[in-house]
Design a protein around this motif. Structure first.
Motif, PDB file in Angstrom:
ATOM      1  N   THR A 120     -11.078   1.017   0.450  1.00  0.00           N
ATOM      2  CA  THR A 120     -11.113   2.026   1.504  1.00  0.00           C
ATOM      3  C   THR A 120     -10.348   3.286   1.092  1.00  0.00           C
ATOM      4  O   THR A 120     -10.816   4.400   1.302  1.00  0.00           O
ATOM      5  N   LYS A 121      -9.192   3.088   0.472  1.00  0.00           N
ATOM      6  CA  LYS A 121      -8.373   4.205   0.024  1.00  0.00           C
ATOM      7  C   LYS A 121      -9.103   5.001  -1.064  1.00  0.00           C
ATOM      8  O   LYS A 121      -9.132   6.226  -1.030  1.00  0.00           O
ATOM      9  N   ASN A 122      -9.708   4.268  -2.017  1.00  0.00           N
ATOM     10  CA  ASN A 122     -10.448   4.931  -3.085  1.00  0.00           C
ATOM     11  C   ASN A 122     -11.618   5.738  -2.553  1.00  0.00           C
ATOM     12  O   ASN A 122     -11.882   6.838  -3.026  1.00  0.00           O
TER      13      ASN A 122
ATOM     14  N   ALA B 111      -8.267  -2.689   1.467  1.00  0.00           N
ATOM     15  CA  ALA B 111      -7.468  -1.467   1.585  1.00  0.00           C
ATOM     16  C   ALA B 111      -7.638  -0.601   0.339  1.00  0.00           C
ATOM     17  O   ALA B 111      -7.763   0.618   0.429  1.00  0.00           O
TER      18      ALA B 111
ATOM     19  N   THR C 181       0.815  -1.217   0.000  1.00  0.00           N
ATOM     20  CA  THR C 181       0.000   0.000   0.000  1.00  0.00           C
ATOM     21  C   THR C 181       0.852   1.271   0.000  1.00  0.00           C
ATOM     22  O   THR C 181       0.640   2.157  -0.812  1.00  0.00           O
ATOM     23  N   CYS C 182       1.837   1.370   0.918  1.00  0.00           N
ATOM     24  CA  CYS C 182       2.653   2.590   0.969  1.00  0.00           C
ATOM     25  C   CYS C 182       4.044   2.369   0.394  1.00  0.00           C
ATOM     26  O   CYS C 182       4.858   3.276   0.380  1.00  0.00           O
TER      27      CYS C 182
ATOM     28  N   CYS D 100      -1.046   4.453   7.192  1.00  0.00           N
ATOM     29  CA  CYS D 100      -1.183   3.408   6.174  1.00  0.00           C
ATOM     30  C   CYS D 100      -2.085   2.290   6.685  1.00  0.00           C
ATOM     31  O   CYS D 100      -2.042   1.913   7.847  1.00  0.00           O
TER      32      CYS D 100
END
Ligand SMILES: [Zn+2]
Length: 118
Positions: A91-93, A88, A21-22, A55
């Motif tokens: 959720t990020k979107n 993830a 993710t990061c 993150c």
């Protein structure tokens, strides 16, 4: 094969952590984990959450021995990782969409109102 900390140390493996993710990554100190968690701590399917800032990713570990490397995951671990990654990603979107909407609303000034009646 459970890939315990002591087994990895004894085979001379180097273990690297990756967050999809990061993109945070780096070699981990097996001796330190051994001291904290004990010899038999299983690294196989050990998938902690990323602690880098805010993150929401999941950490995967990769063991390298010479030129060969492999993820410390069983099929079950891969499945868990995939599920978390999907979550993830969504959720990020959603967070990005909300942010865009907030910015769009903030730009609409004066705020839209219903036309006065009468
Ligand atoms: Zn991360």
């Amino acid at each position: 094969m459970t890939d315990t900390v002591i087994q990895l140390i004894e085979t001379g493996a180097r273990v690297t952590r990756y967050c999809e993710t990061c993109k945070d990554h780096g070699e981990i100190d097996l001796e330190r984990i051994r001291r904290v968690r004990g010899d038999d701590f299983p690294m196989l399917d050990h998938l902690p959450l990323c602690t880098n800032g805010d993150c929401i990713g999941m950490i995967r570990f990769k063991a390298s021995l010479g030129m060969r490397s492999r993820w410390l995951m069983t099929a079950k671990g891969h499945e868990r990782f995939q599920r978390h990654s999907d979550w993830a990603f969504t959720t990020k979107n959603m967070a990005i969409k909300r942010q865009v909407q907030r910015e769009r609303r903030a730009k609409q000034s004066p705020p839209m109102r219903e036309a006065p009646r009468g």
